[in-house]
Design a protein around this motif. Sequence first.
Motif, PDB file in Angstrom:
ATOM      1  N   VAL A   1      -2.806   2.665   5.626  1.00 59.63           N
ATOM      2  CA  VAL A   1      -1.768   2.045   6.448  1.00 59.63           C
ATOM      3  C   VAL A   1      -1.847   2.552   7.884  1.00 59.63           C
ATOM      4  O   VAL A   1      -1.731   1.776   8.849  1.00 59.63           O
ATOM      5  CB  VAL A   1      -0.379   2.320   5.850  1.00 59.63           C
ATOM      6  N   VAL A   2      -2.046   3.890   8.037  1.00 57.12           N
ATOM      7  CA  VAL A   2      -2.098   4.478   9.374  1.00 57.12           C
ATOM      8  C   VAL A   2      -3.265   3.914  10.173  1.00 57.12           C
ATOM      9  O   VAL A   2      -3.165   3.690  11.400  1.00 57.12           O
ATOM     10  CB  VAL A   2      -2.176   6.018   9.273  1.00 57.12           C
ATOM     11  N   LYS A   3      -4.402   3.677   9.518  1.00 61.98           N
ATOM     12  CA  LYS A   3      -5.563   3.108  10.218  1.00 61.98           C
ATOM     13  C   LYS A   3      -5.257   1.708  10.742  1.00 61.98           C
ATOM     14  O   LYS A   3      -5.709   1.311  11.822  1.00 61.98           O
ATOM     15  CB  LYS A   3      -6.765   3.069   9.283  1.00 61.98           C
ATOM     16  N   LYS A   4      -4.505   0.945   9.951  1.00 63.20           N
ATOM     17  CA  LYS A   4      -4.154  -0.411  10.368  1.00 63.20           C
ATOM     18  C   LYS A   4      -3.015  -0.400  11.388  1.00 63.20           C
ATOM     19  O   LYS A   4      -2.994  -1.220  12.320  1.00 63.20           O
ATOM     20  CB  LYS A   4      -3.736  -1.246   9.153  1.00 63.20           C
TER      21      LYS A   4
ATOM     22  N   THR B   1       0.833  -1.209   0.000  1.00 59.58           N
ATOM     23  CA  THR B   1       0.000   0.000   0.000  1.00 59.58           C
ATOM     24  C   THR B   1       0.868   1.259   0.000  1.00 59.58           C
ATOM     25  O   THR B   1       0.562   2.245  -0.699  1.00 59.58           O
ATOM     26  CB  THR B   1      -0.915   0.011   1.229  1.00 59.58           C
ATOM     27  N   ILE B   2       1.951   1.240   0.778  1.00 58.01           N
ATOM     28  CA  ILE B   2       2.856   2.409   0.825  1.00 58.01           C
ATOM     29  C   ILE B   2       3.520   2.625  -0.535  1.00 58.01           C
ATOM     30  O   ILE B   2       3.681   3.757  -1.002  1.00 58.01           O
ATOM     31  CB  ILE B   2       3.909   2.227   1.929  1.00 58.01           C
ATOM     32  N   LYS B   3       3.894   1.516  -1.193  1.00 63.48           N
ATOM     33  CA  LYS B   3       4.503   1.641  -2.523  1.00 63.48           C
ATOM     34  C   LYS B   3       3.521   2.269  -3.507  1.00 63.48           C
ATOM     35  O   LYS B   3       3.903   3.075  -4.356  1.00 63.48           O
ATOM     36  CB  LYS B   3       4.943   0.271  -3.032  1.00 63.48           C
TER      37      LYS B   3
ATOM     38  N   ASN C   1       1.350   3.265  14.416  1.00 60.97           N
ATOM     39  CA  ASN C   1       2.764   3.497  14.759  1.00 60.97           C
ATOM     40  C   ASN C   1       3.690   3.392  13.549  1.00 60.97           C
ATOM     41  O   ASN C   1       4.907   3.408  13.707  1.00 60.97           O
ATOM     42  CB  ASN C   1       3.211   2.494  15.826  1.00 60.97           C
ATOM     43  N   ASN C   2       3.130   3.309  12.358  1.00 62.63           N
ATOM     44  CA  ASN C   2       3.956   3.204  11.152  1.00 62.63           C
ATOM     45  C   ASN C   2       4.551   4.590  10.840  1.00 62.63           C
ATOM     46  O   ASN C   2       3.857   5.497  10.373  1.00 62.63           O
ATOM     47  CB  ASN C   2       3.109   2.700   9.982  1.00 62.63           C
TER      48      ASN C   2
ATOM     49  N   TYR D   1       2.655  15.428  10.915  1.00 64.23           N
ATOM     50  CA  TYR D   1       4.058  15.623  11.290  1.00 64.23           C
ATOM     51  C   TYR D   1       4.236  15.543  12.807  1.00 64.23           C
ATOM     52  O   TYR D   1       5.245  15.019  13.308  1.00 64.23           O
ATOM     53  CB  TYR D   1       4.572  16.953  10.761  1.00 64.23           C
ATOM     54  N   ASP D   2       3.268  16.052  13.568  1.00 62.05           N
ATOM     55  CA  ASP D   2       3.358  15.971  15.034  1.00 62.05           C
ATOM     56  C   ASP D   2       3.354  14.500  15.487  1.00 62.05           C
ATOM     57  O   ASP D   2       4.112  14.125  16.402  1.00 62.05           O
ATOM     58  CB  ASP D   2       2.183  16.721  15.668  1.00 62.05           C
ATOM     59  N   ARG D   3       2.505  13.674  14.864  1.00 60.41           N
ATOM     60  CA  ARG D   3       2.489  12.257  15.218  1.00 60.41           C
ATOM     61  C   ARG D   3       3.807  11.589  14.844  1.00 60.41           C
ATOM     62  O   ARG D   3       4.330  10.755  15.580  1.00 60.41           O
ATOM     63  CB  ARG D   3       1.316  11.562  14.508  1.00 60.41           C
ATOM     64  N   SER D   4       4.358  12.028  13.692  1.00 58.43           N
ATOM     65  CA  SER D   4       5.650  11.478  13.259  1.00 58.43           C
ATOM     66  C   SER D   4       6.761  11.861  14.232  1.00 58.43           C
ATOM     67  O   SER D   4       7.645  11.057  14.525  1.00 58.43           O
ATOM     68  CB  SER D   4       5.972  11.968  11.848  1.00 58.43           C
ATOM     69  N   ILE D   5       6.694  13.096  14.767  1.00 64.44           N
ATOM     70  CA  ILE D   5       7.697  13.554  15.732  1.00 64.44           C
ATOM     71  C   ILE D   5       7.627  12.719  17.016  1.00 64.44           C
ATOM     72  O   ILE D   5       8.654  12.317  17.578  1.00 64.44           O
ATOM     73  CB  ILE D   5       7.477  15.053  16.049  1.00 64.44           C
ATOM     74  N   ARG D   6       6.410  12.435  17.467  1.00 65.66           N
ATOM     75  CA  ARG D   6       6.257  11.665  18.703  1.00 65.66           C
ATOM     76  C   ARG D   6       6.725  10.218  18.530  1.00 65.66           C
ATOM     77  O   ARG D   6       7.263   9.613  19.450  1.00 65.66           O
ATOM     78  CB  ARG D   6       4.785  11.673  19.136  1.00 65.66           C
TER      79      ARG D   6
END
Length: 522
Positions: free
Chosen positions: A364-367, A341-343, A370-371, A395-400
């Motif tokens: 992907v994020v729903k599944k 899916t990411i590809k 933490n990806n 981006y905030d979630r990615s930072i955490r």
Amino acid sequence: MLIVFLVAKNRKKKTITKIGEPLLVKQLLAQYRAASFFKKFIVLFVAMAALILALANPRSATGNNLVDRNGIDVMIAIDVSKSMLAQDIKPTRLDRAKQLLGKLIDKLGNDRIGIVVFAGKAYLQMPLTGDHAAAKMYLSAASTESIPTQGTVIGDALKMCYASFNTKEKKYKAVILISDGEDHDEGAISTAKQMGSEGVVIYTIGIGSKEGAPIIDEATGAMKKDAEGNTVISKLNEEELQSIAQSGNGAYQFFGSTDNVVNNLAHQLASMDQRAVKDESLTNYQSYFQVLLAIALLLLVIELFISETKRNKLSRLKPAAVSFLFMLAGTAAMAQENNKTIKEGNEAYGKKDYSRAASSYEKVVKKDSNNLVAQYNLGSAYYKSGRKDSAIEAYDRSIRQSEKPVQKSNAYYNKGVVLQNDKKLAECIEAYKAALRLTPNDDDARQNLQKALQQQKQQQQQQKQEQKKEDKKDEKPKPQPSKMTPRDAEEKLKALQQQEKNLQDKLHKVNANAPNKPEKDW
């Protein structure tokens, strides 16, 4: 140039202190090279020095061309006032005077010659030289247009001639003065006496007639008239020219026959004591200004390529984000379905189909919330789709979720880009600072932070100006009560009237005392 350099250096220091935190300043200036600024100054300084030396025209004599001469120094003073345009001597007094002096120069042999032209002022036309061809060329160029100020200042002409001689010698010096002598200055005779006492012999030639002749204006062809409208008649003043020659231990001649005057003058000059003179006027020189100009040009070109900083880059998302995604997307640790899916999202992002890319990353994020890769690239896809608030949240979630400083710094950087383009400068600045604390060598973050600080400063200044305008609109002018009583106003009016009357009286007196006779202009 040194002052300019010091001022520029001081201004840079003041600008640095205004930025704020020392740690942040150090990070911002990591890309700046102070040595390059000093190098640019040194190169410009040397280039300017080379240009100045080129203007000075350094040169060296090519061989020994000194010429030994036995003779005297002769200064020729020729009257070029407009009275010399009178035609009692055909074609004009000035033309015949130049013809006479040209023949005289041919007979002076080894004598050095200099030329002074005079009218209302005296000017050195040519200093003493043994180059007789040059002397004749300068003589032919003399005209009534050479000096704008009219008159006949013989005294100044004699002083100019005396200043051209070697004052240490008490002989070997002669002056040939040719003029109509009209309207001469009173100091001429006293100057001639002083020069005579210093060993200078003065010969005068009177050109013109005692009856006189009208002056023809070269521009209009009409006869010159005075203030009353009468035709001006210019007459030869022999008495004054004779007195000058007598005071200068020389002789006066009336211009009759050109050949007679030339022969008499040549004979008188030849009878004077002569001495050996080394004349350098014919020495050849080799100039070196071309070399200095070439050096200056080369240095100026070099200065253009000395850069103090790297080229600034516009605010943009880090391209490393997408490549980072591709790298992690292929790892074995990622689930096969999420990987696929990411590809798909990456392919859509590469084709600029940002909505479809965002949809793939959302799956992907729903599944797997933490990806990290999906969260990071979801923020980029949201930003490209115009969903800025959603991008910041991603981006905030990615930072955490990020554990590595580089990953977290990239997320802070991209968050700053989104905020900066959304004109949220205060939050944007904090995001860039956070990115720099994690990766101090991040040039993109440093440059974007500097740009954001400048935009914030401009924004604050604009807000202040708008506030001032609003404050002025709200202000209501208060009427000021008059402090002047009717009696004070009446006295003030009388004082002003008296001042005007005094001024008018003064103007009447000035007009009454003004001279009616204008100065001569011939």
